[in-house]
Design a protein around this motif. Structure first.
Motif, short mmCIF file in Angstrom:
data_model
loop_
_atom_site.label_atom_id
_atom_site.label_comp_id
_atom_site.label_asym_id
_atom_site.label_seq_id
_atom_site.Cartn_x
_atom_site.Cartn_y
_atom_site.Cartn_z
N THR A 81 -1.95 -10.32 8.82
CA THR A 81 -1.64 -9.26 9.79
C THR A 81 -2.13 -7.91 9.30
OG1 THR A 81 0.29 -10.51 10.52
CG2 THR A 81 0.24 -8.18 11.08
N VAL A 82 -1.96 -7.64 8.01
CA VAL A 82 -2.39 -6.36 7.45
C VAL A 82 -3.90 -6.20 7.60
CG1 VAL A 82 -2.60 -5.02 5.31
CG2 VAL A 82 -0.44 -6.13 5.88
N VAL A 83 -4.67 -7.23 7.31
CA VAL A 83 -6.13 -7.13 7.41
C VAL A 83 -6.57 -6.96 8.86
CG1 VAL A 83 -8.28 -8.46 7.13
CG2 VAL A 83 -6.64 -8.34 5.25
N VAL A 84 -5.97 -7.72 9.78
CA VAL A 84 -6.34 -7.59 11.20
C VAL A 84 -6.02 -6.19 11.70
CG1 VAL A 84 -5.74 -8.36 13.53
CG2 VAL A 84 -6.18 -10.04 11.75
N LYS A 85 -4.84 -5.67 11.38
CA LYS A 85 -4.47 -4.33 11.82
C LYS A 85 -5.34 -3.27 11.16
CE LYS A 85 0.19 -5.14 13.38
NZ LYS A 85 1.56 -4.69 13.40
N THR A 86 -5.66 -3.44 9.88
CA THR A 86 -6.52 -2.47 9.19
C THR A 86 -7.90 -2.42 9.82
OG1 THR A 86 -5.33 -2.79 7.11
CG2 THR A 86 -7.54 -1.85 6.97
N LEU A 87 -8.48 -3.59 10.08
CA LEU A 87 -9.81 -3.63 10.71
C LEU A 87 -9.79 -3.02 12.11
CD1 LEU A 87 -11.04 -7.16 9.56
CD2 LEU A 87 -11.82 -4.92 8.73
N SER A 88 -8.76 -3.36 12.89
CA SER A 88 -8.66 -2.83 14.25
C SER A 88 -8.47 -1.33 14.24
CB SER A 88 -7.50 -3.49 14.99
OG SER A 88 -7.68 -4.87 15.07
N GLU A 132 -15.09 7.52 5.96
CA GLU A 132 -14.56 6.33 6.61
C GLU A 132 -14.09 5.28 5.61
OE1 GLU A 132 -13.75 5.93 9.80
OE2 GLU A 132 -14.41 7.99 10.02
N ALA A 133 -14.78 5.16 4.48
CA ALA A 133 -14.36 4.22 3.44
C ALA A 133 -13.00 4.62 2.88
CB ALA A 133 -15.40 4.15 2.33
N TRP A 134 -12.82 5.91 2.60
CA TRP A 134 -11.53 6.39 2.12
C TRP A 134 -10.43 6.17 3.17
CZ3 TRP A 134 -9.65 7.02 -2.39
CH2 TRP A 134 -10.46 7.40 -3.45
N ILE A 135 -10.76 6.47 4.40
CA ILE A 135 -9.78 6.28 5.48
C ILE A 135 -9.42 4.80 5.60
CG2 ILE A 135 -9.47 6.41 7.98
CD1 ILE A 135 -10.96 9.09 7.87
N PHE A 136 -10.42 3.91 5.48
CA PHE A 136 -10.17 2.47 5.55
C PHE A 136 -9.18 2.04 4.47
CE2 PHE A 136 -11.09 -1.85 4.18
CZ PHE A 136 -11.01 -2.55 5.37
N ILE A 137 -9.41 2.50 3.25
CA ILE A 137 -8.51 2.13 2.14
C ILE A 137 -7.10 2.66 2.39
CG2 ILE A 137 -8.04 2.56 -0.31
CD1 ILE A 137 -11.17 2.52 -0.65
N LEU A 138 -7.01 3.90 2.84
CA LEU A 138 -5.69 4.48 3.10
C LEU A 138 -5.00 3.81 4.28
CD1 LEU A 138 -6.64 8.17 2.38
CD2 LEU A 138 -5.19 6.70 0.98
N ILE A 139 -5.76 3.43 5.29
CA ILE A 139 -5.19 2.71 6.42
C ILE A 139 -4.67 1.35 5.97
CG2 ILE A 139 -5.77 1.52 8.59
CD1 ILE A 139 -7.50 3.95 9.29
N PHE A 140 -5.40 0.70 5.05
CA PHE A 140 -4.92 -0.57 4.52
C PHE A 140 -3.55 -0.41 3.88
CE2 PHE A 140 -4.39 -3.52 1.00
CZ PHE A 140 -4.51 -4.74 1.65
N PHE A 141 -3.39 0.63 3.05
CA PHE A 141 -2.09 0.87 2.42
C PHE A 141 -1.02 1.21 3.45
CE2 PHE A 141 -4.70 1.70 -1.44
CZ PHE A 141 -4.19 0.65 -2.19
N TYR A 142 -1.39 1.97 4.47
CA TYR A 142 -0.45 2.30 5.54
C TYR A 142 0.00 1.02 6.26
CZ TYR A 142 1.30 3.88 10.03
OH TYR A 142 2.07 4.07 11.14
N CYS A 143 -0.95 0.19 6.64
CA CYS A 143 -0.61 -1.05 7.35
C CYS A 143 0.23 -1.97 6.48
CB CYS A 143 -1.88 -1.77 7.82
SG CYS A 143 -2.75 -0.92 9.13
N ALA A 144 -0.10 -2.06 5.20
CA ALA A 144 0.67 -2.90 4.28
C ALA A 144 2.11 -2.40 4.18
CB ALA A 144 0.01 -2.94 2.91
N ALA A 145 2.28 -1.09 4.06
CA ALA A 145 3.62 -0.52 3.95
C ALA A 145 4.42 -0.73 5.24
CB ALA A 145 3.54 0.97 3.61
N ILE A 146 3.79 -0.51 6.38
CA ILE A 146 4.48 -0.67 7.66
C ILE A 146 4.88 -2.13 7.87
CG2 ILE A 146 4.12 -0.59 10.17
CD1 ILE A 146 4.73 2.13 8.84
N GLU A 147 3.98 -3.05 7.59
CA GLU A 147 4.29 -4.47 7.77
C GLU A 147 5.37 -4.93 6.80
OE1 GLU A 147 3.34 -6.65 10.23
OE2 GLU A 147 2.68 -4.74 11.04
N LEU A 148 5.31 -4.46 5.58
CA LEU A 148 6.35 -4.82 4.61
C LEU A 148 7.70 -4.28 5.04
CD1 LEU A 148 6.86 -6.27 1.95
CD2 LEU A 148 6.43 -4.12 0.77
#
Length: 166
Positions: A81-88, A132-148
Motif C-alpha cells: 500500500t505504501v509503494v502504490v500510494k507513494t507512486l500515485s 522530485e527525487a527528494w519529494i519522492f523520498i519524503l512522500i514515501f516516509f509520509y505514506c509509511a507513517a500515515i499507513e502505520l
C-alpha cells in the motif's frame, strides 16, 4: 449550520498533519536551494510559495488517499500500500509542478500556446528531477507513517510519541 462547521473542522483536522509535513518538506527544499544559490549571489525569497504549496499538497494528499484503487492490498504487507500510494502521489506531484511551471510561463509569455516550447528551454530539468527525487523520498516516509498510524491507531501513535499523558 453546526453540521457544516463540524465537517469543516473534521477536514481541517485531517489536513493538519499533511500540511505540517509538507510545510517542513518544502521549507527544507527551499532553504537548501537558497543556500546553494547564495554562493552565486542569487537570492530566492519563496517562503510564501512553500506555505501555499504545502496547503495544495496537503489537500492533494487527502484527495489521493481517498481514491479506491490505492487500497488494493489490504491483506498484504503494508509496503504494498505504501509503494502504490507513494507512486500515485508522486505522479500527482510531478503533474502539479509541471502545470505550475506551464502556467507561470504562459503568463510570462502572454499565452499558453508557446509555453510548452519555452518550458523545455527555460526549466533546469536536472534541478527539477533532483527536487522530485527528494519529494519522492519524503512522500514515501509520509505514506509509511500515515499507513502505520492507520494500522496501529492514532491514539496508540500519540501514546508512543508523547506518552500516556498520566
Amino acid at each position: 449550520m453546526n453540521k457544516v462547521l463540524g465537517r469543516i473542522r473534521k477536514v481541517f483536522l485531517e489536513l493538519l498533519p499533511a500540511f505540517f509535513f509538507f510545510l517542513l518538506m518544502f521549507h527544507m527544499l527551499i532553504v537548501s536551494r537558497a543556500l546553494v544559490l547564495k554562493q552565486y549571489g542569487i537570492v530566492v525569497p519563496a517562503s510564501a510559495m512553500a506555505t501555499i504549496g504545502s496547503l495544495i499538497m496537503a489537500k492533494a494528499a487527502l484527495i489521493t488517499d481517498r481514491l479506491p484503487f490505492l487500497n488494493l492490498y489490504p491483506r498484504k504487507p503494508l509496503i504494498y500500500t505504501v509503494v502504490v500510494k507513494t507512486l500515485s502521489f508522486s505522479a500527482i506531484t510531478i503533474i502539479f509542478f509541471l502545470l505550475e511551471a506551464f502556467f507561470h510561463l504562459g503568463v510570462k509569455t502572454g499565452g499558453f500556446s508557446g509555453a510548452w516550447d519555452r518550458m523545455s528551454l527555460e526549466i533546469n530539468w536536472q534541478a527539477f528531477w533532483l527536487r522530485e527525487a527528494w519529494i519522492f523520498i519524503l512522500i514515501f516516509f509520509y505514506c509509511a507513517a500515515i499507513e502505520l498510524a492507520r494500522v496501529i491507531g492514532a491514539d496508540r501513535v500519540k501514546k508512543i510519541f508523547f506518552g500516556s499523558g498520566d
